[in-house]
Enzyme design. Structure first.
Site, PDB file in Angstrom:
ATOM      1  N   GLU A 199       0.806  -1.229   0.000  1.00  0.00           N
ATOM      2  CA  GLU A 199       0.000   0.000   0.000  1.00  0.00           C
ATOM      3  C   GLU A 199       0.839   1.279   0.000  1.00  0.00           C
ATOM      4  O   GLU A 199       0.877   1.999   1.019  1.00  0.00           O
ATOM      5  CB  GLU A 199      -0.928   0.015   1.220  1.00  0.00           C
ATOM      6  CG  GLU A 199      -1.901  -1.125   1.281  1.00  0.00           C
ATOM      7  CD  GLU A 199      -2.796  -1.089   2.517  1.00  0.00           C
ATOM      8  OE1 GLU A 199      -2.583  -0.227   3.389  1.00  0.00           O
ATOM      9  OE2 GLU A 199      -3.699  -1.924   2.617  1.00  0.00           O
ATOM     10  N   GLU A 387      -5.044  -8.514   0.727  1.00  0.00           N
ATOM     11  CA  GLU A 387      -5.561  -8.225   2.071  1.00  0.00           C
ATOM     12  C   GLU A 387      -7.051  -7.955   1.990  1.00  0.00           C
ATOM     13  O   GLU A 387      -7.507  -7.232   1.093  1.00  0.00           O
ATOM     14  CB  GLU A 387      -4.936  -6.957   2.671  1.00  0.00           C
ATOM     15  CG  GLU A 387      -3.592  -7.108   3.279  1.00  0.00           C
ATOM     16  CD  GLU A 387      -3.123  -5.822   3.968  1.00  0.00           C
ATOM     17  OE1 GLU A 387      -3.965  -5.014   4.410  1.00  0.00           O
ATOM     18  OE2 GLU A 387      -1.901  -5.641   4.050  1.00  0.00           O
TER      19      GLU A 387
HETATM   20  O1  IFM Z   1      -3.083  -3.322   9.402  1.00  0.00           O
HETATM   21  C1  IFM Z   1      -3.184  -2.777   8.135  1.00  0.00           C
HETATM   22  C2  IFM Z   1      -2.089  -3.301   7.235  1.00  0.00           C
HETATM   23  O2  IFM Z   1      -0.816  -3.082   7.761  1.00  0.00           O
HETATM   24  C3  IFM Z   1      -2.158  -2.639   5.885  1.00  0.00           C
HETATM   25  N1  IFM Z   1      -3.477  -2.736   5.340  1.00  0.00           N
HETATM   26  C4  IFM Z   1      -4.594  -2.394   6.172  1.00  0.00           C
HETATM   27  C5  IFM Z   1      -4.511  -3.118   7.485  1.00  0.00           C
HETATM   28  C6  IFM Z   1      -5.706  -2.755   8.382  1.00  0.00           C
HETATM   29  O3  IFM Z   1      -5.711  -1.409   8.658  1.00  0.00           O
END
Ligand code: IFM
Length: 476
Positions: A199, A387
């Site tokens: 990200e 994710e």
């Molecule tokens: O915990 C984070 C992760 O590190 C990156 N993506 C979003 C998750 C939830 O906020």
């Protein structure tokens, strides 16, 4: 009329087009029972994690501080005043944690490497003990029949490099290249699946524009150089992995959230387009050779100051896959009070929708929308959901955590992933965020995202009902 009846009615009304992929997909949403086999035999199932959030062992075996160590130890930066010096202590418990994962039937363990463990001085001599730790994690995964998927950078820049300007300093292109070279030479024989960044929007916008994540810098003069150097590192990192790792499968991961206008009017639509440019298009489009999305937000053209001759060519990289990470959506509305954006989001609290503990709207269709959007880019070959997950207030009751909301969240989002897949989106895998509860950055330990509950006092792990749901789903 409830949602199920509405869909049925729509399907019935559609008569002649009843066999269209859209209607088939709607039918699928009616089907409460998700089957693993619907996704195909080669679909990958896993969990994702990040070094700073789970490892602990802040200064052990030669590790130096990262920007997150500094930030979390600075008063007032973390809402709960906590830090991740110990967090889940994965550094010492990786074997038993990976055993839990194996028992839950996952194929993939995604984790990140801590730059400050591998090269404590940021550039220069690698730290063998740090490298040994990741060898042990990788070997344990392989012994247990799980694929290690490695993220090179999940936000924890060595503090020593931040002291030299961090992502704002153009030299980071070389520093990052050196780091990727060390990592891929060290692990490239065993690890085939690599992701350059986690990200990039999050660490540059939150860390260099808004100042609410490490290193806590603010404003456009910090953000634009950090953003451009990060984009350059996509190309640099990708090429080094390609050179050093035989048969590598290379990607990077992008957060994405649908930005919908609150009303159908030009002003709200413009705000939504700006947010879409910033949150969803900013990093993927330059990599694909499309340049920065200034058509969505003219302000982004200010990055030009940091672009040098020849950069545009280097920004491009032919990724084998794109990781998308989706949690929620945004409803955008014009506001005369917020400079530059001239808008704001309407908070989910004001919209009477289901929210997670992060105060993010639960909006499963969003993952479908983003899968379709990313798949529509020329040059995106494969997509993995790297994710997706939710934080809800979990309660430990008689050694069980009945996290029904999280189970439903997964079911509803998975149905939308399947809907996109059935419509031809080349989505090949899904990784849950996350294996176990951990340090949620500026929010501290309060939001719990894990399939496994962590008692931070004792470091006891308790598989939540959602973990058991996954175990059974993957065992079909
Ligand atoms: O915990 C984070 C992760 O590190 C990156 N993506 C979003 C998750 C939830 O906020």
């Amino acid at each position: 009329m409830n949602r199920r009846q509405t869909i049925k009615t729509l399907a019935a009304l559609s008569g002649g087009i009843a066999m269209s992929p859209q209607i088939k997909a709607l039918e699928l949403l009616l089907n409460d029972e998700l089957k693993k086999s619907d996704f195909g035999n080669d679909f990958l199932w896993g969990v994702a994690t990040a070094a700073y959030q789970i490892e602990g062992a802040r200064n052990e075996d030669g590790k130096s501080d990262s920007v997150w160590d500094t930030f979390s130890h600075t008063k007032g930066k973390i809402k709960t005043g906590e830090n991740a010096d110990v967090t889940c202590d994965f550094y010492h418990r990786y074997e038993s944690d990976l055993e839990i994962l194996r028992q839950l039937n996952f194929d993939v363990f995604r984790f990140s490497l801590a730059w400050s463990r591998i090269i404590p001085t940021g550039i220069g001599k690698p730290n063998q003990k740090g490298i040994d730790f990741y060898h042990k994690v990788i070997d344990t995964c392989l012994e247990k029949g799980m694929q290690p998927w490695v993220t090179l950078y999940h936000w924890d820049l060595p503090q020593t490099l931040e002291d030299k300007g961090g992502w704002r300093n153009r030299d980071i292109i070389n520093w990052f290249g050196e780091y990727v070279d060390v990592c891929t030479r060290a692990f490239g024989d065993k690890v085939k699946n690599w992701m350059v960044f986690n990200e990039p929007v999050a660490f540059t916008v939150l860390g260099y524009l808004l100042g609410i994540h490490a290193p806590g810098e603010k404003w456009f003069q910090n953000f634009f150089p950090a953003m451009h150097h990060t984009t350059m590192c996509h190309g640099v990192g990708g090429n080094i992995i390609r050179k050093n790792v035989k048969n590598a499968y290379i990607g990077s991961t992008f957060s994405c959230s649908s930005a919908h206008p609150a009303r159908r009017n030009k002003k709200d639509e413009k705000v939504a387009a700006k947010l879409d440019a910033l949150l969803n298009r900013l990093y993927i489009e330059p990599v694909l050779g499309m340049g920065y999305p200034v058509d969505g937000w003219k302000l982004l053209a200010k990055v030009e100051k940091y672009i040098k001759d020849g950069d545009e060519q280097q920004l491009k990289f032919d990724f084998d896959f794109i990781g998308i990470q989706n949690y929620t959506r945004i409803i955008a509305k014009y506001s005369p009070f917020i400079p530059f954006l001239w808008g704001n989001q309407i908070h989910p609290k004001k919209r009477d929708v289901q929210m997670t503990e992060m105060e993010w709207e639960v909006y499963p269709e969003g993952i479908y929308e983003q899968l379709k959007k990313f798949a529509a880019y020329d040059g995106v070959k494969k997509i993995i959901v790297t994710e997706n997950g939710s934080a809800f207030p979990d309660k430990l009751e008689d050694n069980r955590v009945h996290d029904e909301k999280r189970v439903n969240f997964y079911k509803d989002y998975l149905k939308q992933v399947l809907r996109a897949k059935k419509e031809g989106v080349p989505v090949d895998g899904y990784l849950c965020w996350t294996m176990m509860d951990n340090f949620e950055w500026a929010e501290g330990y309060k939001p719990r995202f894990g399939l496994v509950y962590v008692d931070y006092e004792t470091q006891r792990r308790i598989v939540k009902d959602s973990g058991y749901w996954w175990r059974d789903f993957l065992n079909q």
